[in-house]
Design a protein around this motif. Structure first.
Motif, PDB file in Angstrom:
ATOM      1  N   GLU A  58       0.880  -1.159  -0.078  1.00 22.70           N
ATOM      2  CA  GLU A  58      -0.069  -0.053   0.106  1.00 22.70           C
ATOM      3  C   GLU A  58       0.725   1.326   0.179  1.00 22.70           C
ATOM      4  O   GLU A  58       1.664   1.319   0.908  1.00 22.70           O
ATOM      5  CB  GLU A  58      -0.992  -0.020   1.334  1.00 22.70           C
ATOM      6  N   THR A  97       6.065   4.071   8.169  1.00 25.83           N
ATOM      7  CA  THR A  97       5.082   2.995   7.899  1.00 25.83           C
ATOM      8  C   THR A  97       4.810   2.385   6.772  1.00 25.83           C
ATOM      9  O   THR A  97       4.301   3.275   5.697  1.00 25.83           O
ATOM     10  CB  THR A  97       3.974   3.501   8.745  1.00 25.83           C
ATOM     11  N   ARG A  99       2.459  -0.624   4.651  1.00 31.60           N
ATOM     12  CA  ARG A  99       1.578  -1.784   5.012  1.00 31.60           C
ATOM     13  C   ARG A  99       1.651  -2.700   3.612  1.00 31.60           C
ATOM     14  O   ARG A  99       1.652  -2.238   2.561  1.00 31.60           O
ATOM     15  CB  ARG A  99       0.321  -1.293   5.049  1.00 31.60           C
ATOM     16  N   ILE A 122      -3.036  -8.477   7.173  1.00 31.42           N
ATOM     17  CA  ILE A 122      -2.265  -7.197   6.606  1.00 31.42           C
ATOM     18  C   ILE A 122      -0.955  -7.094   7.773  1.00 31.42           C
ATOM     19  O   ILE A 122      -1.342  -7.208   8.875  1.00 31.42           O
ATOM     20  CB  ILE A 122      -3.098  -6.012   6.803  1.00 31.42           C
ATOM     21  N   GLU A 124       1.972  -4.602   8.930  1.00 34.00           N
ATOM     22  CA  GLU A 124       2.370  -3.118   9.114  1.00 34.00           C
ATOM     23  C   GLU A 124       3.830  -3.172   9.558  1.00 34.00           C
ATOM     24  O   GLU A 124       4.221  -3.724  10.641  1.00 34.00           O
ATOM     25  CB  GLU A 124       1.522  -2.260  10.165  1.00 34.00           C
ATOM     26  N   THR A 126       7.178  -0.729  10.500  1.00 26.47           N
ATOM     27  CA  THR A 126       7.747   0.741  10.759  1.00 26.47           C
ATOM     28  C   THR A 126       9.236   0.574  10.819  1.00 26.47           C
ATOM     29  O   THR A 126       9.688  -0.399  11.309  1.00 26.47           O
ATOM     30  CB  THR A 126       7.112   1.322  11.985  1.00 26.47           C
ATOM     31  N   GLU A 152      -1.769  -6.759  11.602  1.00 25.44           N
ATOM     32  CA  GLU A 152      -2.961  -5.966  11.846  1.00 25.44           C
ATOM     33  C   GLU A 152      -4.303  -7.026  11.758  1.00 25.44           C
ATOM     34  O   GLU A 152      -5.188  -6.811  12.573  1.00 25.44           O
ATOM     35  CB  GLU A 152      -3.029  -5.035  10.833  1.00 25.44           C
TER      36      GLU A 152
END
Length: 179
Positions: A58, A97, A99, A122, A124, A126, A152
């Motif tokens: 994303e 971040t 995703r 999903i 994520e 960082t 997530e």
């Protein structure tokens, strides 16, 4: 005769003073991708293939400007035990971040049977970016520090383990996903 010797000596010195082309060698380490491997939840030391995996990133940078961010398909409907994820290169030391959507059994979503569906999770990620000088020909590469991976959604993934918190090359597994 002295003129010929002078010209030969001049040509020889010119050849010696030339530098090799400023081309970044093919084997030179560049900005690495995040290496993720998939393991069996019941036998955590054993790699386990993910059936028909599709991975979407994303908001990844578009390789063809002027579009700033796009959703990119990194892998489509393949059986695999590993995937390399491109990370967003941001401002040095800023927290970034990224995703990624991981879809297992993509073929079930694509078939004509409405009673079957794929499983979607999903993750994520960082991290911070650091720029490292490689050479005049290659310029800079980015490495990623303070890596943290969170799950997530938990449809088919049981656990995520961050193995290495600094992504400096693609030769090391950075993240393990257990399923």
């Amino acid at each position: 005769m002295k003129k010929k010797q002078f010209l030969l000596l001049f040509a020889f010195l010119m050849i010696l003073s030339c530098e090799r082309d400023d081309i970044c060698a093919e084997g030179t380490a560049t900005t690495p991708r995040l290496l993720v491997e998939f393991y069996d939840i019941n036998n955590p030391d054993d790699l386990k293939s993910v059936s028909r995996l599709t991975v979407h990133g994303e908001g990844l940078p578009d390789p063809n400007p002027p579009v700033a961010n796009v959703d990119e398909t990194i892998l489509f409907n393949e059986n695999t035990t590993a995937v390399e994820l491109p990370l967003i290169v941001g401002i040095e030391d800023d927290l970034i971040t990224a995703r990624f959507i991981l879809e297992k059994d993509t073929n079930l979503r694509l078939d004509e049977d409405d009673t079957t569906q794929s499983d979607v999770d999903i993750i994520e990620i960082t991290y911070t970016t650091e720029f490292v000088y490689v050479s005049r020909a290659c310029g800079y590469k980015s490495i990623f520090n303070n890596l943290d991976v969170n799950l997530e959604e938990d449809s088919w993934i049981s656990a995520v383990e961050t193995i290495v918190t600094e992504v400096e090359n693609e030769n090391t597994v950075h993240v393990r996903i257990l399923h």
